[in-house]
Motif scaffolding. Structure first.
Motif, short mmCIF file in Angstrom:
data_model
loop_
_atom_site.label_atom_id
_atom_site.label_comp_id
_atom_site.label_asym_id
_atom_site.label_seq_id
_atom_site.Cartn_x
_atom_site.Cartn_y
_atom_site.Cartn_z
N ALA A 137 1.65 17.36 3.63
CA ALA A 137 2.11 18.76 3.27
C ALA A 137 2.80 19.12 1.86
CB ALA A 137 2.88 19.56 4.30
N ASN A 138 3.46 17.99 1.42
CA ASN A 138 4.36 17.85 0.04
C ASN A 138 3.29 17.66 -1.23
OD1 ASN A 138 3.97 15.15 0.68
ND2 ASN A 138 5.80 14.46 0.08
N ALA A 139 2.09 17.38 -0.84
CA ALA A 139 1.08 17.10 -2.05
C ALA A 139 0.71 18.62 -2.66
CB ALA A 139 -0.19 16.42 -1.58
N ALA A 140 0.31 18.51 -3.99
CA ALA A 140 0.04 19.71 -4.63
C ALA A 140 -1.30 20.02 -4.36
CB ALA A 140 0.06 19.56 -6.26
N LYS A 157 0.81 -1.20 0.12
CA LYS A 157 -0.01 -0.18 0.08
C LYS A 157 0.80 1.20 0.05
CE LYS A 157 -4.36 1.81 1.93
NZ LYS A 157 -5.26 1.69 2.80
N PRO A 158 1.95 1.37 0.82
CA PRO A 158 2.76 2.53 0.59
C PRO A 158 3.28 3.05 -0.80
CG PRO A 158 3.27 1.18 2.41
CD PRO A 158 2.27 0.17 1.75
N HIS A 159 3.29 1.88 -1.67
CA HIS A 159 3.68 2.13 -3.19
C HIS A 159 2.59 2.29 -4.18
CE1 HIS A 159 7.49 1.01 -1.77
NE2 HIS A 159 7.24 -0.12 -1.04
N ARG A 160 1.35 2.16 -3.65
CA ARG A 160 0.11 2.33 -4.39
C ARG A 160 0.21 3.56 -5.29
NH1 ARG A 160 -5.80 1.27 -1.66
NH2 ARG A 160 -5.27 3.26 -0.77
N SER A 161 0.35 4.64 -4.80
CA SER A 161 0.06 6.14 -5.51
C SER A 161 0.98 5.98 -6.35
CB SER A 161 0.07 7.11 -4.32
OG SER A 161 0.22 8.34 -4.88
N ALA A 162 2.54 5.65 -6.18
CA ALA A 162 3.38 5.74 -7.18
C ALA A 162 3.21 4.75 -8.26
CB ALA A 162 4.73 5.47 -6.50
N ALA A 163 2.72 3.51 -7.77
CA ALA A 163 2.36 2.51 -9.00
C ALA A 163 1.32 3.08 -9.93
CB ALA A 163 1.89 1.20 -8.46
N ILE A 203 -0.30 5.55 -14.93
CA ILE A 203 -1.10 6.30 -15.83
C ILE A 203 0.04 7.18 -16.67
CG2 ILE A 203 -1.86 8.98 -15.51
CD1 ILE A 203 -3.45 7.34 -12.95
N ALA A 204 1.07 7.66 -16.41
CA ALA A 204 2.23 8.32 -16.95
C ALA A 204 2.50 7.63 -18.13
CB ALA A 204 3.26 8.64 -16.47
N TYR A 205 2.69 6.14 -18.15
CA TYR A 205 3.06 5.31 -19.05
C TYR A 205 1.78 5.46 -20.26
CZ TYR A 205 3.30 1.04 -21.98
OH TYR A 205 3.27 0.20 -22.95
N LEU A 206 0.58 5.18 -19.63
CA LEU A 206 -0.41 5.32 -20.87
C LEU A 206 -0.43 6.38 -21.38
CD1 LEU A 206 -3.25 3.44 -18.49
CD2 LEU A 206 -2.08 2.33 -20.51
N LYS A 207 -0.40 7.69 -20.82
CA LYS A 207 -0.51 8.96 -21.44
C LYS A 207 0.70 9.13 -22.35
CE LYS A 207 -2.57 11.71 -17.66
NZ LYS A 207 -2.25 12.76 -16.59
N GLU A 260 -5.75 16.35 -11.70
CA GLU A 260 -5.61 14.77 -11.70
C GLU A 260 -5.45 14.30 -10.24
OE1 GLU A 260 -1.94 14.71 -13.89
OE2 GLU A 260 -2.63 15.40 -15.56
N GLN A 261 -5.56 13.03 -10.49
CA GLN A 261 -5.54 12.26 -9.22
C GLN A 261 -4.18 12.21 -8.51
OE1 GLN A 261 -7.13 8.27 -9.98
NE2 GLN A 261 -9.18 8.90 -10.51
N GLY A 262 -3.25 12.22 -9.51
CA GLY A 262 -1.86 12.13 -8.71
C GLY A 262 -1.48 13.46 -7.85
N MET A 263 -2.55 14.49 -7.92
CA MET A 263 -1.89 15.81 -7.48
C MET A 263 -2.31 15.74 -5.90
SD MET A 263 -0.64 17.54 -9.75
CE MET A 263 -0.71 19.22 -9.41
N LEU A 264 -3.49 14.86 -5.85
CA LEU A 264 -4.03 14.79 -4.29
C LEU A 264 -3.20 13.84 -3.27
CD1 LEU A 264 -6.66 15.34 -2.75
CD2 LEU A 264 -7.32 13.00 -3.60
N GLY A 265 -3.05 14.49 -2.17
CA GLY A 265 -2.29 13.59 -1.09
C GLY A 265 -2.88 14.13 0.34
#
Length: 369
Positions: free
Chosen positions: A336-339, A240-246, A251-255, A328-333
């Motif tokens: 404090a370091n999340a966009a 789970k700690p790696h889920r967001s990065a995965a 998503i980056a690959y698909l784009k 984008e979903q990846g911006m959410l966190g």
């Protein structure tokens, strides 16, 4: 998982690579004896290899483009009644005839032994047609009866088609499709899985064409499923700690592939998902590949990327009568370091890194009040 073998038989034909004709077509008339340990090991072994790394599956149904050959129509006749031994043997003869004929149109195709089997897994019925070679763990006697089956070499079962007979009967009972049906409705009617036509294996494509197989997973379903499936796979406590990065990696690959107008490839998707892992990569690669390619998720060896689905899966949208937001979903966190930071207690969003233009507009508006 229960396994029950009903029937199995092995035929053969001869054809050398770059040869334009098939010879020595041998069609046996006696079923293999299920009580022989080597017979059971062979059928179970080949079935278990489908979907494993090296034998990634594509999913679909029988084609109806008038070029599918005799097998789909004949199979439909067999499926409408109990499949007894005589009907099974007749169907297996048709399969080897179609395979031998189709091999002649592909110069690099080769002949070999054709295993045809009928079995149940957890009471679901399957028909398997697979090309096997007398090496890599399989030995047959002069009557094509398995006499020794050790660990089967993955690379020796790269041509196979499996029909989910239970699913086929369900689909056959459904109303016919119309031109207005969307591609996801078509995808729900898949009952075939096959290897031999995937990436880097075009030479053996004749095998699935001979049986009338065609790919049936829609690009929208494959695009959406792979993102959801990666999220699910990385939901265990360990991963789970790696889920967001995965998810972000996929998503980056698909784009990237979408921008390049290229298909997504399952092997590359897996590596995109595990790119940030520093330990246990080799084990997770195989596990994730099997998870994505299994009967539930059905991510094929290669698929076109569906742009609207990718946008839908990667964007979070919201609006009220007074405002609209999209990011984008990846911006959410949560840190404090999340966009864009979500506060679980207060149920609020905080936007950071606003940019000079937006800050200027906001401060200008506030000064006028």
């Amino acid at each position: 998982m229960s396994f029950e073998l009903k029937y199995a038989i092995i035929h053969s034909f001869t054809k050398e690579s770059k040869q334009s004709y098939a010879t020595n077509i041998v069609k046996k008339t006696a079923l293999l004896k299920n009580e022989l340990p080597a017979v059971m090991s062979l059928v179970q072994g080949v079935s278990a290899l489908l979907g494993k790394p090296g034998n990634i599956l594509s999913y679909g149904q029988f084609s109806n483009d008038m070029r599918q050959g005799k097998f789909p129509a004949e199979f439909d006749c067999y499926s409408s009644k109990p499949l007894d031994a005589a009907a099974f043997i007749s169907m297996s003869h048709l399969a080897v005839d179609e395979l031998a004929a189709a091999s002649e149109s592909e110069s690099f195709s080769t002949g070999g032994h054709i295993l045809v089997s009928y079995y149940l897994i957890d009471n679901k019925k399957f028909i398997l047609v697979a090309m096997i070679k007398q090496r890599g763990g399989v030995s047959l006697d002069k009557d094509y009866v398995p006499i020794a089956v050790t660990e089967i070499d993955l690379s020796k079962v790269h041509q196979a088609a499996r029909i989910n007979l239970s699913r086929y009967v369900e689909v056959a009972a459904q109303p016919g499709l119309s031109n207005d049906d969307d591609e996801d409705v078509v995808e729900e009617r898949t009952y075939l899985s096959f290897v031999g036509q995937g990436t880097h294996n075009l030479a053996s494509g004749y095998f699935v064409k001979a049986l009338g197989c065609t790919k049936g997973i829609s690009s929208s379903r494959a695009t959406g499923n792979v993102i959801s499936a990666v999220r699910t796979f990385f939901s265990s406590a360990e991963l789970k700690p790696h889920r967001s990065a995965a998810c972000n990696g996929v998503i980056a690959y698909l784009k990237k592939k979408l921008d390049a107008k290229e298909n997504a490839v399952l092997n590359d998707l897996v590596y995109a998902a595990i790119a940030t892992l520093t330990e246990g990569q080799s084990a997770i690669i195989d596990q994730l590949k099997e998870f994505l390619n299994d009967e539930r998720t059905k991510i094929p060896a290669e698929f076109a990327i569906h742009a609207p689905t990718l946008r839908k899966k990667t964007m979070i949208k919201g609006e009220t009568a007074n405002w609209t937001m999209q990011f984008e979903q990846g911006m959410l966190g949560l840190t404090a370091n999340a966009a864009i930071i979500y506060n679980e207690d207060k149920k609020t969003l905080t936007f950071t890194n606003l940019g000079e233009k937006l800050i200027s507009d906001i401060e200008s508006e506030l000064k006028q009040r």
